[in-house]
Design an enzyme around this catalytic site. Structure first.
Site, PDB file in Angstrom:
ATOM      1  N   ASP A   1       0.858  -1.186   0.000  1.00  0.00           N
ATOM      2  CA  ASP A   1       0.000   0.000   0.000  1.00  0.00           C
ATOM      3  C   ASP A   1       0.891   1.230   0.000  1.00  0.00           C
ATOM      4  O   ASP A   1       2.103   1.136   0.189  1.00  0.00           O
ATOM      5  CB  ASP A   1      -1.011  -0.016   1.159  1.00  0.00           C
ATOM      6  CG  ASP A   1      -0.396   0.091   2.536  1.00  0.00           C
ATOM      7  OD1 ASP A   1       0.818  -0.187   2.686  1.00  0.00           O
ATOM      8  OD2 ASP A   1      -1.113   0.430   3.489  1.00  0.00           O
TER       9      ASP A   1
ATOM     10  N   TYR B   1       2.975   4.710   0.775  1.00  0.00           N
ATOM     11  CA  TYR B   1       3.650   5.249   1.957  1.00  0.00           C
ATOM     12  C   TYR B   1       2.675   6.136   2.727  1.00  0.00           C
ATOM     13  O   TYR B   1       1.862   6.851   2.129  1.00  0.00           O
ATOM     14  CB  TYR B   1       4.866   6.071   1.548  1.00  0.00           C
ATOM     15  CG  TYR B   1       5.969   5.281   0.886  1.00  0.00           C
ATOM     16  CD1 TYR B   1       6.554   4.183   1.519  1.00  0.00           C
ATOM     17  CD2 TYR B   1       6.443   5.634  -0.369  1.00  0.00           C
ATOM     18  CE1 TYR B   1       7.578   3.464   0.922  1.00  0.00           C
ATOM     19  CE2 TYR B   1       7.469   4.925  -0.982  1.00  0.00           C
ATOM     20  CZ  TYR B   1       8.034   3.836  -0.334  1.00  0.00           C
ATOM     21  OH  TYR B   1       9.053   3.133  -0.936  1.00  0.00           O
TER      22      TYR B   1
ATOM     23  N   PHE C   1       6.424   1.938  -4.210  1.00  0.00           N
ATOM     24  CA  PHE C   1       7.803   2.096  -3.743  1.00  0.00           C
ATOM     25  C   PHE C   1       8.418   3.460  -4.069  1.00  0.00           C
ATOM     26  O   PHE C   1       9.502   3.779  -3.587  1.00  0.00           O
ATOM     27  CB  PHE C   1       8.718   0.986  -4.290  1.00  0.00           C
ATOM     28  CG  PHE C   1       8.385  -0.387  -3.781  1.00  0.00           C
ATOM     29  CD1 PHE C   1       8.679  -0.754  -2.473  1.00  0.00           C
ATOM     30  CD2 PHE C   1       7.759  -1.311  -4.599  1.00  0.00           C
ATOM     31  CE1 PHE C   1       8.374  -2.009  -1.992  1.00  0.00           C
ATOM     32  CE2 PHE C   1       7.442  -2.574  -4.132  1.00  0.00           C
ATOM     33  CZ  PHE C   1       7.747  -2.930  -2.827  1.00  0.00           C
TER      34      PHE C   1
ATOM     35  N   HIS D   1      10.459  -9.251   0.727  1.00  0.00           N
ATOM     36  CA  HIS D   1      10.196  -7.824   0.575  1.00  0.00           C
ATOM     37  C   HIS D   1      11.486  -7.037   0.830  1.00  0.00           C
ATOM     38  O   HIS D   1      12.310  -7.435   1.653  1.00  0.00           O
ATOM     39  CB  HIS D   1       9.119  -7.412   1.587  1.00  0.00           C
ATOM     40  CG  HIS D   1       8.508  -6.092   1.316  1.00  0.00           C
ATOM     41  ND1 HIS D   1       9.086  -4.903   1.711  1.00  0.00           N
ATOM     42  CD2 HIS D   1       7.365  -5.747   0.678  1.00  0.00           C
ATOM     43  CE1 HIS D   1       8.324  -3.902   1.350  1.00  0.00           C
ATOM     44  NE2 HIS D   1       7.276  -4.369   0.706  1.00  0.00           N
TER      45      HIS D   1
END
Length: 239
Positions: free
Chosen positions: A77, A79, A90, A201
Site C-alpha cells: 500500500d 507510503y 515504492f 520484501h
C-alpha cells in the site's frame, strides 16, 4: 509534483481520470457494489478529516498502458507519511530528504546487481515510462496508519488489473516481493506465458531473511535477461 500529496477529490473523480486503455477494468469495478462501497468509505474518511494519500491515486495507470507493460512490480500500500506517496509503488515524490528504507534497499540492489547507480534517486517515474507497472495492492492509505485501507475493496480492483495484464499476449515479468505480493502468483501463472521473480520484501525487516533474501536476489538483471529471452529485440529496462 506538489509536496501536498493529500487526496482531496472524491474517489469517483479520480476514477474518471483513468486512461481509456484501463477503463474496461476500472469502470465495471466502480459500478459494482464493492466499488461503490470503497468510494463511499474513502470519501467519508476524507470528509471526517482523515488525511488520505496519495493525491494521484491512479498514477501507475496513467504512465503505462496495458499493452506497454513489460515488468510489474507489486507493492502493498502507499507510503503513509506526508509528501511521500505519489501513486507509484515504492516511489516517492522528488526531493525527499530521507528515502523510505524499502526504496533505499531497492536502489542499493540496482547498484550491486547492475554495477551502476540507478537512474532514479527517489521518483521511479523513469522506470514507469519504460513499461514498468508499479502497482500497489491497495491504492490509498491514511496518514501514519499503514494498511488502513486494506480489505476495503482495492484488492479486488488491483487483482483485476493484474489479470488484465496477465491476459496480454506478450510475456511480462512479474516481480513479487514478500508474502502479500506472492499471493498473486497463481493469478499470474494461470496464463502460462509470463515469468515470476519472487523474493522477500525489500523492507529492512525482511530483506536479508530466507527463503529468498531480497538483497542479492539480482532481480533487475534477471528481468532484463528474461525480457531478452521472451521478447527478442526489446530494449532492456534502464534501472
Amino acid at each position: 509534483m506538489s509536496a501536498d500529496n493529500q487526496l482531496r477529490e472524491p474517489l469517483a473523480q479520480a476514477f474518471a481520470g483513468v486512461p481509456a486503455a484501463w477503463l474496461d477494468v476500472t469502470e465495471p469495478f466502480l459500478a459494482s457494489p464493492a466499488g461503490e462501497s470503497l468510494a463511499a468509505f474513502v470519501d467519508q474518511r476524507v470528509r471526517d478529516g482523515a488525511i488520505v494519500y496519495p493525491a494521484h491515486v491512479f498514477r501507475a495507470l496513467e504512465l503505462v498502458a496495458p499493452q506497454d507493460v513489460r515488468v510489474v512490480i507489486l507493492g502493498q500500500d502507499p507510503y503513509h507519511g506526508a509528501g511521500q506517496a505519489q501513486g507509484l509503488a515504492f516511489s516517492v515524490a522528488p526531493g525527499q530528504n530521507k528515502l523510505p528504507p524499502s526504496l533505499r534497499n531497492m536502489l542499493k540492489e540496482v547498484q550491486s546487481d547492475t554495477g551502476a547507480a540507478s537512474i532514479c534517486r527517489d521518483d521511479l517515474t523513469p522506470w514507469a515510462r519504460q513499461g514498468v507497472l508499479l502497482l500497489n495492492a491497495s491504492l490509498t492509505v491514511e496518514d501514519g496508519a499503514p494498511q488502513s485501507h486494506a480489505g476495503r475493496g482495492w484488492e479486488l480492483l488491483t487483482d483485476a488489473l493484474l489479470a488484465r495484464v496477465a491476459a496480454l499476449p506478450a510475456p511480462v515479468v512479474f516481480m513479487l516481493w514478500g508474502a502479500s505480493a506472492q499471493k498473486k502468483r497463481a493469478l499470474v501463472e494461470a496464463a502460462g506465458r509470463h515469468r515470476v521473480l519472487a523474493a522477500n520484501h525489500p523492507s529492512p525487516l525482511s530483506a536479508l531473511r530466507p527463503p529468498v533474501p531480497f538483497i542479492g536476489s539480482r532481480p533487475f538483471t534477471q528481468a532484463n535477461a528474461l525480457l531478452a529471452e521472451l521478447r527478442p529485440g526489446t530494449e532492456p529496462i534502464r534501472w
